[in-house]
Design a protein around this motif. Structure first.
Motif, short mmCIF file in Angstrom:
data_model
loop_
_atom_site.label_atom_id
_atom_site.label_comp_id
_atom_site.label_asym_id
_atom_site.label_seq_id
_atom_site.Cartn_x
_atom_site.Cartn_y
_atom_site.Cartn_z
N LYS A 17 0.83 -1.20 0.00
CA LYS A 17 0.00 0.00 0.00
C LYS A 17 0.87 1.26 0.00
O LYS A 17 2.06 1.20 0.31
N LYS A 18 0.25 2.38 -0.32
CA LYS A 18 0.93 3.67 -0.32
C LYS A 18 1.44 3.97 1.09
O LYS A 18 0.72 3.77 2.07
N GLY A 19 2.70 4.41 1.18
CA GLY A 19 3.28 4.73 2.47
C GLY A 19 4.12 3.61 3.06
O GLY A 19 4.87 3.83 4.01
N ASP A 20 4.00 2.39 2.53
CA ASP A 20 4.81 1.27 3.02
C ASP A 20 6.28 1.47 2.63
O ASP A 20 6.58 2.04 1.58
N THR A 21 7.18 0.97 3.47
CA THR A 21 8.59 0.93 3.11
C THR A 21 8.87 -0.44 2.52
O THR A 21 8.56 -1.46 3.12
N VAL A 22 9.43 -0.44 1.30
CA VAL A 22 9.67 -1.69 0.59
C VAL A 22 11.13 -1.80 0.18
O VAL A 22 11.85 -0.80 0.11
N LYS A 23 11.56 -3.03 -0.10
CA LYS A 23 12.91 -3.30 -0.59
C LYS A 23 12.77 -3.95 -1.95
O LYS A 23 11.95 -4.85 -2.14
N VAL A 24 13.58 -3.50 -2.91
CA VAL A 24 13.56 -4.06 -4.25
C VAL A 24 14.33 -5.37 -4.24
O VAL A 24 15.48 -5.41 -3.79
N VAL A 82 4.91 -5.02 -8.85
CA VAL A 82 4.77 -5.27 -7.42
C VAL A 82 5.47 -6.56 -6.99
O VAL A 82 5.87 -6.71 -5.84
N SER A 83 5.69 -7.50 -7.92
CA SER A 83 6.37 -8.75 -7.57
C SER A 83 7.86 -8.54 -7.34
O SER A 83 8.53 -9.43 -6.81
N ASN A 84 8.39 -7.39 -7.71
CA ASN A 84 9.81 -7.10 -7.54
C ASN A 84 10.12 -6.36 -6.25
O ASN A 84 11.25 -5.93 -6.04
N VAL A 85 9.13 -6.19 -5.37
CA VAL A 85 9.36 -5.53 -4.09
C VAL A 85 8.81 -6.38 -2.96
O VAL A 85 7.89 -7.18 -3.15
N MET A 86 9.42 -6.23 -1.77
CA MET A 86 8.94 -6.89 -0.55
C MET A 86 8.82 -5.86 0.55
O MET A 86 9.62 -4.92 0.62
N LEU A 87 7.88 -6.07 1.42
CA LEU A 87 7.64 -5.16 2.54
C LEU A 87 8.75 -5.28 3.57
O LEU A 87 9.16 -6.39 3.91
N VAL A 88 9.26 -4.15 4.05
CA VAL A 88 10.31 -4.12 5.07
C VAL A 88 9.66 -4.11 6.44
O VAL A 88 8.76 -3.31 6.71
N GLU A 89 10.13 -5.03 7.31
CA GLU A 89 9.65 -5.08 8.68
C GLU A 89 10.86 -5.28 9.59
O GLU A 89 11.56 -6.29 9.49
N GLY A 90 11.13 -4.29 10.43
CA GLY A 90 12.31 -4.37 11.29
C GLY A 90 13.58 -4.30 10.47
O GLY A 90 13.78 -3.37 9.69
N ASP A 91 14.47 -5.30 10.65
CA ASP A 91 15.72 -5.32 9.91
C ASP A 91 15.60 -6.01 8.56
O ASP A 91 16.38 -5.76 7.65
N GLY A 92 14.63 -6.91 8.40
CA GLY A 92 14.52 -7.69 7.18
C GLY A 92 13.24 -7.42 6.43
O GLY A 92 12.54 -6.44 6.66
N VAL A 93 12.94 -8.33 5.50
CA VAL A 93 11.73 -8.22 4.69
C VAL A 93 10.79 -9.35 5.07
O VAL A 93 11.20 -10.35 5.65
N THR A 94 9.52 -9.17 4.76
CA THR A 94 8.53 -10.18 5.09
C THR A 94 7.48 -10.27 4.00
O THR A 94 7.27 -9.32 3.24
#
Length: 129
Positions: A17-24, A82-94
């Motif tokens: 969603k808009k505002g999420d921090t993601v990692k490529v 959207v398949s090229n990004v993952m949501l960042v949670e803490g130190d890693g992605v989830t």
């Protein structure tokens, strides 16, 4: 020739969603992190701040008045799938999942009833996002 999609096909909900921090996680900007600026649901794409930067050549247009002339080369973010990004949670992605929670709602006359609310949860920790 591939079959065409039906015009009245239901839209898929996106887990980002808009505002999420993601990692490529794939592509030329692999490893970069950024905030989601906008979500394009129809194309299944997201625009991430500082990722997939492209140069746009804009025509010089005489706007008149104080604004003067605008034009030249502008650097801007382009959408990525959207398949090229993952949501960042803490130190890693989830990965993102959904859970249906039972909540109590109140009617305008003061009576209460139970309903279900869908919330996003982290697949790795199980916590609400």
């Amino acid at each position: 020739m591939p079959a065409k999609k039906a015009a009245n096909q239901p839209r898929k909900s996106m887990k980002i969603k808009k505002g999420d921090t993601v990692k490529v996680i794939a592509g030329t900007d692999k490893g970069a992190q950024g905030k989601v600026i906008s979500v394009l649901r129809e194309q299944q794409r997201v625009i991430v701040e500082g990722v997939n930067r492209v140069k746009k050549h804009t025509k010089v247009v005489d706007a008149g008045g104080r604004s003067g002339k605008s034009g030249g080369i502008i650097t801007t973010e382009a959408p990525i799938h959207v398949s090229n990004v993952m949501l960042v949670e803490g130190d890693g992605v989830t990965r993102v999942g959904f859970r249906r929670d039972e909540v109590t709602k109140r009617r305008s006359d003061g009576s209460t009833y139970t309903a279900h609310r869908s919330v996003r949860v982290s697949r790795s920790t199980g916590e609400e996002i």
